[in-house]
Design a protein around this motif. Sequence first.
Motif, PDB file in Angstrom:
ATOM      1  N   GLY A 150     -26.076 -40.605  22.787  1.00 60.10           N
ATOM      2  CA  GLY A 150     -25.243 -39.445  23.058  1.00 60.10           C
ATOM      3  C   GLY A 150     -25.603 -38.355  22.083  1.00 60.10           C
ATOM      4  O   GLY A 150     -26.374 -38.577  21.168  1.00 60.10           O
ATOM      5  N   LYS A 151     -25.018 -37.208  22.296  1.00 58.16           N
ATOM      6  CA  LYS A 151     -25.340 -36.088  21.418  1.00 58.16           C
ATOM      7  C   LYS A 151     -24.188 -35.846  20.475  1.00 58.16           C
ATOM      8  O   LYS A 151     -23.040 -35.816  20.886  1.00 58.16           O
ATOM      9  CB  LYS A 151     -25.582 -34.834  22.255  1.00 58.16           C
ATOM     10  N   VAL A 152     -24.525 -35.644  19.213  1.00 61.84           N
ATOM     11  CA  VAL A 152     -23.483 -35.451  18.238  1.00 61.84           C
ATOM     12  C   VAL A 152     -22.674 -34.191  18.558  1.00 61.84           C
ATOM     13  O   VAL A 152     -21.477 -34.124  18.333  1.00 61.84           O
ATOM     14  CB  VAL A 152     -24.077 -35.463  16.809  1.00 61.84           C
ATOM     15  N   GLU A 153     -23.327 -33.199  19.173  1.00 64.53           N
ATOM     16  CA  GLU A 153     -22.603 -31.951  19.508  1.00 64.53           C
ATOM     17  C   GLU A 153     -21.516 -32.243  20.537  1.00 64.53           C
ATOM     18  O   GLU A 153     -20.498 -31.578  20.594  1.00 64.53           O
ATOM     19  CB  GLU A 153     -23.547 -30.892  20.097  1.00 64.53           C
ATOM     20  N   GLU A 154     -21.761 -33.250  21.374  1.00 64.15           N
ATOM     21  CA  GLU A 154     -20.805 -33.551  22.423  1.00 64.15           C
ATOM     22  C   GLU A 154     -19.622 -34.352  21.925  1.00 64.15           C
ATOM     23  O   GLU A 154     -18.660 -34.579  22.642  1.00 64.15           O
ATOM     24  CB  GLU A 154     -21.511 -34.289  23.576  1.00 64.15           C
ATOM     25  N   ALA A 155     -19.704 -34.814  20.702  1.00 65.01           N
ATOM     26  CA  ALA A 155     -18.594 -35.591  20.152  1.00 65.01           C
ATOM     27  C   ALA A 155     -17.384 -34.711  19.874  1.00 65.01           C
ATOM     28  O   ALA A 155     -16.289 -35.212  19.667  1.00 65.01           O
ATOM     29  CB  ALA A 155     -19.034 -36.299  18.867  1.00 65.01           C
ATOM     30  N   GLY A 156     -17.572 -33.402  19.873  1.00 61.77           N
ATOM     31  CA  GLY A 156     -16.434 -32.499  19.691  1.00 61.77           C
ATOM     32  C   GLY A 156     -16.219 -32.045  18.259  1.00 61.77           C
ATOM     33  O   GLY A 156     -15.170 -31.488  17.941  1.00 61.77           O
ATOM     34  N   TRP A 157     -17.211 -32.257  17.406  1.00 64.89           N
ATOM     35  CA  TRP A 157     -17.040 -31.780  16.031  1.00 64.89           C
ATOM     36  C   TRP A 157     -16.921 -30.265  16.036  1.00 64.89           C
ATOM     37  O   TRP A 157     -17.702 -29.571  16.683  1.00 64.89           O
ATOM     38  CB  TRP A 157     -18.223 -32.207  15.131  1.00 64.89           C
ATOM     39  N   ASN A 158     -15.918 -29.789  15.323  1.00 63.28           N
ATOM     40  CA  ASN A 158     -15.688 -28.345  15.212  1.00 63.28           C
ATOM     41  C   ASN A 158     -15.378 -28.089  13.745  1.00 63.28           C
ATOM     42  O   ASN A 158     -14.239 -27.887  13.351  1.00 63.28           O
ATOM     43  CB  ASN A 158     -14.511 -27.969  16.119  1.00 63.28           C
ATOM     44  N   LEU A 159     -16.439 -28.179  12.944  1.00 59.88           N
ATOM     45  CA  LEU A 159     -16.256 -28.237  11.489  1.00 59.88           C
ATOM     46  C   LEU A 159     -16.500 -26.894  10.814  1.00 59.88           C
ATOM     47  O   LEU A 159     -17.353 -26.115  11.214  1.00 59.88           O
ATOM     48  CB  LEU A 159     -17.223 -29.275  10.893  1.00 59.88           C
ATOM     49  N   ASP A 160     -15.699 -26.720   9.777  1.00 58.28           N
ATOM     50  CA  ASP A 160     -15.904 -25.602   8.853  1.00 58.28           C
ATOM     51  C   ASP A 160     -15.710 -26.243   7.485  1.00 58.28           C
ATOM     52  O   ASP A 160     -15.208 -27.362   7.395  1.00 58.28           O
ATOM     53  CB  ASP A 160     -14.834 -24.528   9.121  1.00 58.28           C
ATOM     54  N   ASN A 161     -16.122 -25.583   6.415  1.00 59.86           N
ATOM     55  CA  ASN A 161     -15.740 -26.111   5.100  1.00 59.86           C
ATOM     56  C   ASN A 161     -15.247 -24.969   4.240  1.00 59.86           C
ATOM     57  O   ASN A 161     -15.998 -24.364   3.480  1.00 59.86           O
ATOM     58  CB  ASN A 161     -16.895 -26.862   4.431  1.00 59.86           C
ATOM     59  N   SER A 162     -13.936 -24.690   4.395  1.00 58.53           N
ATOM     60  CA  SER A 162     -13.364 -23.566   3.646  1.00 58.53           C
ATOM     61  C   SER A 162     -13.335 -23.868   2.153  1.00 58.53           C
ATOM     62  O   SER A 162     -13.354 -22.960   1.330  1.00 58.53           O
ATOM     63  CB  SER A 162     -11.957 -23.245   4.160  1.00 58.53           C
ATOM     64  N   TYR A 163     -13.305 -25.165   1.825  1.00 58.23           N
ATOM     65  CA  TYR A 163     -13.264 -25.543   0.400  1.00 58.23           C
ATOM     66  C   TYR A 163     -14.529 -25.063  -0.312  1.00 58.23           C
ATOM     67  O   TYR A 163     -14.496 -24.732  -1.494  1.00 58.23           O
ATOM     68  CB  TYR A 163     -13.123 -27.059   0.260  1.00 58.23           C
ATOM     69  N   LYS A 196     -18.809 -43.300  19.980  1.00 54.77           N
ATOM     70  CA  LYS A 196     -19.365 -44.655  19.963  1.00 54.77           C
ATOM     71  C   LYS A 196     -20.888 -44.641  20.106  1.00 54.77           C
ATOM     72  O   LYS A 196     -21.515 -45.687  20.196  1.00 54.77           O
ATOM     73  CB  LYS A 196     -18.736 -45.486  21.094  1.00 54.77           C
ATOM     74  N   SER A 197     -21.468 -43.445  20.154  1.00 53.93           N
ATOM     75  CA  SER A 197     -22.924 -43.344  20.331  1.00 53.93           C
ATOM     76  C   SER A 197     -23.659 -43.549  19.006  1.00 53.93           C
ATOM     77  O   SER A 197     -23.054 -43.475  17.933  1.00 53.93           O
ATOM     78  CB  SER A 197     -23.278 -41.971  20.894  1.00 53.93           C
ATOM     79  N   GLU A 198     -24.950 -43.770  19.093  1.00 53.25           N
ATOM     80  CA  GLU A 198     -25.803 -43.932  17.903  1.00 53.25           C
ATOM     81  C   GLU A 198     -25.740 -42.700  17.011  1.00 53.25           C
ATOM     82  O   GLU A 198     -25.715 -42.795  15.791  1.00 53.25           O
ATOM     83  CB  GLU A 198     -27.273 -44.161  18.314  1.00 53.25           C
ATOM     84  N   GLU A 199     -25.720 -41.507  17.657  1.00 54.72           N
ATOM     85  CA  GLU A 199     -25.715 -40.266  16.879  1.00 54.72           C
ATOM     86  C   GLU A 199     -24.439 -40.139  16.055  1.00 54.72           C
ATOM     87  O   GLU A 199     -24.462 -39.719  14.903  1.00 54.72           O
ATOM     88  CB  GLU A 199     -25.842 -39.048  17.810  1.00 54.72           C
ATOM     89  N   SER A 200     -23.322 -40.514  16.671  1.00 51.13           N
ATOM     90  CA  SER A 200     -22.055 -40.408  15.940  1.00 51.13           C
ATOM     91  C   SER A 200     -21.968 -41.467  14.856  1.00 51.13           C
ATOM     92  O   SER A 200     -21.434 -41.218  13.773  1.00 51.13           O
ATOM     93  CB  SER A 200     -20.875 -40.548  16.900  1.00 51.13           C
ATOM     94  N   GLY A 259     -23.215 -41.276   7.234  1.00 51.42           N
ATOM     95  CA  GLY A 259     -23.791 -40.312   6.295  1.00 51.42           C
ATOM     96  C   GLY A 259     -25.277 -40.122   6.494  1.00 51.42           C
ATOM     97  O   GLY A 259     -25.939 -39.498   5.665  1.00 51.42           O
ATOM     98  N   ASN A 260     -25.817 -40.632   7.597  1.00 54.18           N
ATOM     99  CA  ASN A 260     -27.250 -40.483   7.864  1.00 54.18           C
ATOM    100  C   ASN A 260     -27.572 -39.186   8.593  1.00 54.18           C
ATOM    101  O   ASN A 260     -28.727 -38.816   8.726  1.00 54.18           O
ATOM    102  CB  ASN A 260     -27.770 -41.661   8.699  1.00 54.18           C
ATOM    103  N   ARG A 261     -26.549 -38.533   9.081  1.00 54.35           N
ATOM    104  CA  ARG A 261     -26.751 -37.309   9.846  1.00 54.35           C
ATOM    105  C   ARG A 261     -25.586 -36.367   9.563  1.00 54.35           C
ATOM    106  O   ARG A 261     -24.427 -36.787   9.559  1.00 54.35           O
ATOM    107  CB  ARG A 261     -26.789 -37.686  11.319  1.00 54.35           C
ATOM    108  N   ILE A 262     -25.907 -35.107   9.327  1.00 53.53           N
ATOM    109  CA  ILE A 262     -24.856 -34.132   9.002  1.00 53.53           C
ATOM    110  C   ILE A 262     -24.538 -33.334  10.267  1.00 53.53           C
ATOM    111  O   ILE A 262     -25.408 -32.662  10.805  1.00 53.53           O
ATOM    112  CB  ILE A 262     -25.339 -33.146   7.899  1.00 53.53           C
ATOM    113  N   PRO A 263     -23.309 -33.398  10.750  1.00 61.56           N
ATOM    114  CA  PRO A 263     -22.988 -32.645  11.969  1.00 61.56           C
ATOM    115  C   PRO A 263     -22.967 -31.139  11.687  1.00 61.56           C
ATOM    116  O   PRO A 263     -22.749 -30.712  10.554  1.00 61.56           O
ATOM    117  CB  PRO A 263     -21.594 -33.154  12.352  1.00 61.56           C
ATOM    118  N   GLU A 264     -23.158 -30.376  12.741  1.00 62.86           N
ATOM    119  CA  GLU A 264     -23.178 -28.923  12.605  1.00 62.86           C
ATOM    120  C   GLU A 264     -21.846 -28.426  12.033  1.00 62.86           C
ATOM    121  O   GLU A 264     -20.782 -28.939  12.386  1.00 62.86           O
ATOM    122  CB  GLU A 264     -23.391 -28.312  13.993  1.00 62.86           C
ATOM    123  N   GLY A 265     -21.919 -27.439  11.177  1.00 56.20           N
ATOM    124  CA  GLY A 265     -20.694 -26.860  10.607  1.00 56.20           C
ATOM    125  C   GLY A 265     -20.257 -27.532   9.316  1.00 56.20           C
ATOM    126  O   GLY A 265     -19.420 -27.006   8.590  1.00 56.20           O
TER     127      GLY A 265
END
Length: 490
Positions: free
Chosen positions: A4-17, A57-61, A67-73
Amino acid sequence: MTNGKVEEAGWNLDNSYSRLPKKMYSQQNPTPVNSPGLIKLNESLAESLGLNVQELKSEESLAVFAGNRIPEGATPLAQAYAGHQFGHFNMLGDGRAVLLGEQLNSEHERIDIQLKGSGRTPYSRGGDGRAALGPMLREYIISEAMHGLGIPTTRSLAVVTTGESILRETKLPGAILTRTAASHIRVGTFQFAAQWGTEEELRELADYTIDRHYSDLPSEENRYLSFLKAVVNRQALLISKWQLVGFIHGVMNTDNMTISGETIDYGPCAFMDTYDPATVFSSIDVQGRYAYGNQPNIAGWNLARFAETLLPLLHDDIEEAVKIAQDVISGFLDLYDSYWLNGMRSKLGIYNEEAEDLALVENLLNIMEKYRADYTNTFRALTFDNTDEIALADKEEFKKWYDQWKERQGRQKESKTESVELMKRSNPAVIPRNHRVEEALEAAVEKDDYQVMDQLLEALSNPYAHSPHQSKYCSVPANPDGTYRTYCGT
Ligand code: AMP
Ligand code: MG
């Protein structure tokens, strides 16, 4: 496992900290691991975060959780903080965790996504930055139990194994917990800023925290005074909730107390079976500093440390500032007492207030302590009026107390049925009893059998249901509490 695609997992990340002053954190990627495996996914939490359960539940997620892959944002970082550990001030920081960022859900809330056990950071000191499977599953169980009990808490989104072993007393399977939180800002974060930051940096942290957690502060008075009062209030409420269910945090260092008012850091925590204010489970707490009955005082002590960090913001004149802070802190225990007493009234099916209610509650607790009654089951027996099932039934003191309680219940306008309803909502049937937690962990870690844990989690997800199939989780072990020991930072 699907692709699956990590983008499709629904991550909507920001890091205001990451937009706070640079000294508040270190940019730090998680250290990749060999061969991760998804062990546990919290589907209902994932959905509430706007994430797609199937994609998670995908390999990408899995790679994200490992910690092997950093999602966008995401902007992975380790937070700097200090803290009083058992009363001694230390420089700490995330030594085995990275904050990926904040997931923005459909309600526009920001929820921290943190990987715990993700490798070394500049704050690791001598540690390996890793975590073992057993303790991460333990955090998963207890934090989800707290959530089920209606107590503000960080939560557990996923546990993955790393495929690597870590060395403790023996070799243990390594794991990473994905923890969610309103934020990971701690009393210790303010202690860090006050100790090593400029006044401007401290103010930036305070403004950021207010914006994130206390945006509705009253505007009529000093903003930072309102902030202090609001934090004290949330902690008073939180600690009252712990006491009401018999939760012992075990390591209430100032770095383990959040500003948001959520319970954090499930290390040596455990629930009390037998009612005894001196109960301590933590192997290192030899003085009983963090015993059940001490928790309100310790919370007050920690909040005094928090108030000290705010002094430069409270008033230009330091003596005035100290006076203002002391005023607020000295009110903490009264505030706590009133939340606790109201909670106790609910546990006894009492809606209105009478001056003698405190004595009524204290009498019961004294009797429970004297006869070593089970805390949860005593209130459960009172709820269903089957007190003949508990050991107190034939004690004269208890019979006398019981009659007084029934008379007290009669002095309110609510009906008997309404009393029972209130008690059912206020007295859990199920708590994560130590023997049940151990049984679940043993099956999972030793036998790779997750059924015991899943069944326990199911019962804990609705602890006020009082349904027949929960009854097996109500029984007390033969030797309750006796020798049970819990451990820090494992
Ligand atoms: P805790 O007892 O979990 O509150 O941790 C206290 C401090 O020790 C925090 O700064 C943690 O990040 C750090 N720590 C705990 N375990 C490890 C570890 N295995 N490696 C590095 N740092 C750790
Ligand atoms: Mg900690």
